[in-house]
Design a protein around this motif. Structure first.
Motif, mmCIF file in Angstrom:
data_model
loop_
_atom_site.group_PDB
_atom_site.id
_atom_site.type_symbol
_atom_site.label_atom_id
_atom_site.label_comp_id
_atom_site.label_asym_id
_atom_site.label_seq_id
_atom_site.Cartn_x
_atom_site.Cartn_y
_atom_site.Cartn_z
ATOM 1 N N GLN A 11 74.121 34.017 85.978
ATOM 2 C CA GLN A 11 72.913 34.883 86.875
ATOM 3 C C GLN A 11 73.278 36.405 86.847
ATOM 4 O OE1 GLN A 11 70.527 34.614 88.835
ATOM 5 N NE2 GLN A 11 70.460 32.358 88.607
ATOM 6 N N GLN A 12 72.221 37.290 86.665
ATOM 7 C CA GLN A 12 72.428 38.640 86.967
ATOM 8 C C GLN A 12 72.604 39.190 88.411
ATOM 9 O OE1 GLN A 12 72.671 40.339 84.108
ATOM 10 N NE2 GLN A 12 72.307 38.492 82.810
ATOM 11 N N ALA A 13 72.933 40.490 88.333
ATOM 12 C CA ALA A 13 73.156 41.166 89.692
ATOM 13 C C ALA A 13 72.341 40.569 90.886
ATOM 14 C CB ALA A 13 72.833 42.820 89.548
ATOM 15 N N ARG A 119 78.715 35.645 86.091
ATOM 16 C CA ARG A 119 78.005 36.625 86.668
ATOM 17 C C ARG A 119 78.367 37.837 85.836
ATOM 18 N NH1 ARG A 119 76.831 41.490 87.709
ATOM 19 N NH2 ARG A 119 76.482 42.248 89.799
#
Length: 121
Positions: A11-13, A119
């Motif tokens: 998952q990105q920011a 992440r």
């Protein structure tokens, strides 16, 4: 009791993930449940725990306000909703069953296989 975690990923920011733990065995509802996470070279850390009937929960300070643990005893499942993920949340996450108040690495009764959560920075 057999436990199987799923739902990990990248998952990105600011992203969110929902981990699920499917269980088998008639006695699932009698156990407290929890999510641990582990990074290489470190001991497993209890991230969140929930009592057998869901009336008590506990969270690591690092995830309070961002993660929510829940369970559905009718479906023999437990979940961890993770939001606002941070790079330091990157780890292998394990679901576990045990006794409320004794959810430590050495006292967990059952462990499930882990699922990777990443992440990136």
């Amino acid at each position: 009791v057999q436990l199987q975690a799923s739902g990990g990923g990248l998952q990105q920011a600011g992203g969110s993930l929902r981990l699920s733990c499917a269980t088998s065995g008639r006695t699932f509802s009698t156990y407290a449940m929890g999510w641990f996470r582990q990074v290489p070279g470190k001991e497993p850390e209890l991230v969140a725990g929930i009592s057998w009937n869901g009336d008590r929960t506990t969270y690591a300070d690092s995830v309070k306000g961002r993660f929510t643990i829940s369970r559905d005893n009718a479906k023999n499942t437990m979940s961890l909703q993770m939001s606002s993920l941070k790079p330091e949340d990157t780890a292998v996450y394990y679901c576990a069953a045990g006794v409320w108040g004794r959810m430590t690495r050495d006292e967990v009764v059952y462990w499930g296989k882990g699922t990777q959560v990443t992440r990136p920075h």
